[in-house]
Design a protein around this motif. Sequence first.
Motif, short mmCIF file in Angstrom:
data_model
loop_
_atom_site.label_atom_id
_atom_site.label_comp_id
_atom_site.label_asym_id
_atom_site.label_seq_id
_atom_site.Cartn_x
_atom_site.Cartn_y
_atom_site.Cartn_z
N MET A 91 16.21 -6.40 -17.94
CA MET A 91 16.17 -5.16 -17.85
C MET A 91 15.39 -4.53 -16.35
O MET A 91 15.46 -3.67 -15.91
N TYR A 92 14.71 -5.63 -15.74
CA TYR A 92 13.90 -5.33 -14.62
C TYR A 92 14.64 -5.46 -13.26
O TYR A 92 14.27 -6.01 -12.29
N SER A 94 16.21 -6.84 -10.02
CA SER A 94 16.50 -7.74 -9.49
C SER A 94 15.57 -8.72 -9.64
O SER A 94 15.30 -9.94 -8.99
N TRP A 119 18.03 -8.73 -23.50
CA TRP A 119 18.16 -6.99 -23.58
C TRP A 119 19.60 -6.58 -23.55
O TRP A 119 20.14 -6.54 -22.58
N THR A 120 20.13 -6.77 -24.63
CA THR A 120 21.51 -6.18 -25.01
C THR A 120 21.70 -5.88 -26.39
O THR A 120 21.32 -6.64 -27.20
N SER A 121 22.38 -4.76 -26.50
CA SER A 121 22.67 -4.42 -27.89
C SER A 121 24.02 -5.42 -28.61
O SER A 121 24.08 -5.36 -29.72
N HIS A 148 13.80 -8.08 -26.10
CA HIS A 148 13.25 -6.99 -25.36
C HIS A 148 13.10 -5.77 -26.44
O HIS A 148 14.46 -5.31 -26.74
N ASN A 149 12.20 -5.13 -26.71
CA ASN A 149 12.15 -3.80 -27.48
C ASN A 149 13.03 -3.87 -28.77
O ASN A 149 13.40 -2.87 -28.93
N VAL A 151 15.63 -4.72 -29.35
CA VAL A 151 17.23 -4.30 -28.98
C VAL A 151 18.07 -5.33 -29.79
O VAL A 151 17.86 -6.49 -29.61
N ARG A 180 6.12 1.59 -28.75
CA ARG A 180 7.08 1.86 -29.44
C ARG A 180 7.56 1.26 -30.70
O ARG A 180 7.20 -0.12 -30.70
N ARG A 181 7.90 1.83 -31.85
CA ARG A 181 8.42 1.18 -32.90
C ARG A 181 7.50 0.16 -33.53
O ARG A 181 7.70 -0.88 -33.93
#
Lengths: 309, 236
Positions: A91-92, A94, A119-121, A148-149, A151, A180-181
């Motif tokens: 997600m960050y 580069s 970090w991908t759905s 990540h998070n 997801v 979060r969550r």
Amino acid sequence: MALTRRQFVLGTALSGMAIVSRPLLANPSGTETVSAIARGIPSTGETIPAIGMGTWITFNVGSDPYLIDQRTRVLETFLTAGGTVVDCSPMYGSSANVVGAALENLQAHDRVFSASKVWTSDQSATREQTRSSLGKWGVARFDLQQIHNLVGWQGHLETLREMKASGEIRYIGITTSHGRRHRDLARIMETEELDFVQLTYNVLDREAEERLLPIAQDRGIAVLVNRPFQGGQLFRRFEAKPLPDVAAEAGVSTWAELFLKYVISHPAVTCAIPATSKVDHMQENMAALYGNLPNASQRQELVAYVRSL
Amino acid sequence: MRTDVWTTYSLQDLLMFGPEVYLRLCVRLNQDFWPWQLPVVVLGLLVPVLLGRPEASLRRLAWLAIASAWVLSGAGFLLTYYSEINWPAAGLGWAFVVQGVLLAGLGLRSVSRPLNPQGRRFQLVWWLTVILLPWVTVLESGTVQALAVFGLAPGVTVAATNLVPGALSGRQGWLLVPIPLLWLTFSAATFWTLQVYWLLVLPVVGLVMLVIGYWLSPSPAQSLDRQSAHHDPAHR
């Protein structure tokens, strides 16, 4: 081993601090230390330094050679001061490429505890994204791969378990940030086998103390703490204010060190991962890796003091 | 990714870089492009003069210069540099290229007449923008190397050329409004989030230029300047 000038200066400063400081924060339990503070990973017992390095925002500098060199100096300072845990995410931007470039410049691939994320759905893309991140870092495998998070966590977790079983990664974890969550994360921590969780915790954001950190202790899950400075907000709010008396008595000379020692003095916390783009800030951060930690009553005093400002 | 996950992110969470990194993009662009800034700026300063000339070939040159400024800003700053640290910049880069094509197409179609009888004011506002606005990034960064040059830096390019849509006859000028507005919104949100308040001058001036462009417009329906209507009877 030959010491560089930077290593010598930093080592001398940290040693000096350890020698001259009185029992830090007057810890009555007498846990004064002169070596780096390390914590065990509950699932294996392996120890890691209690201060790591995050890369959120700070390492996303694209292909700018000047800034890549600056970030390389930041990583060098971190490693020289005894740090190993480096955390990044697709997600960050580069950032992973820049971490890879810095590791390559320093030839330091084997000196880090590499923590990346998925970090991908697309829950079938766990391996693909992990391979992509490995290529950017330039390491053979990640020590820790996290979701990540939360997801797409169900699918990713299943694949990460397979990858851990086959030795493609060493540890698996799941992350959240900004509070979060927490309810979802708590449920996952209670029902799934995890090596690590990552969450936000600092002297003002203390929600994790109520449920997540106790669960981590009960379930033997290592805890990485992100945003220990509340994304820099703590400095903006308190930097101009005087440090509390207890810090001065103990030889803690910066807010950074104080904030970090508050975080890592929680018994459930394994490692805090502050991010910075500046060498002098990294030096301040790494000072928190040495000396004693506040006890429970001193932690309360710190919270009360900060709230009173 | 689940929608409810995205709703937990604030704009600040999605901005994965700091002010220093953004301003370094201007420095790098200037370093890599040197010394071509000089002819680009000179051509940029000549644009309002050329647009008012009776020779169609010179007006054609001016329109191509405006279009090229958008394409260069999009392909250079946005696609080559900015998109490395901020993924929406890639989409905006292509939008700038599209805007360049639109400007070339609409401009060359309208080349049969000098652009604007209010040329003096148009020229003055254009020149002030091209000459003064680039210094905003210098004020923010503290280094002259970060100068935001017209034709290369999107903020200054958009601000100056926002005078153009209002100057085009009929409704075609409105076709040139959405992409600049998109950029102004995006850049204002970015600079606000980064807390680089000097840079907010860029989108604010860009918006003002758009309004000024229509104010200087020769159409009585669009212009506050009644004089302009008298000078362009063919327009009605």
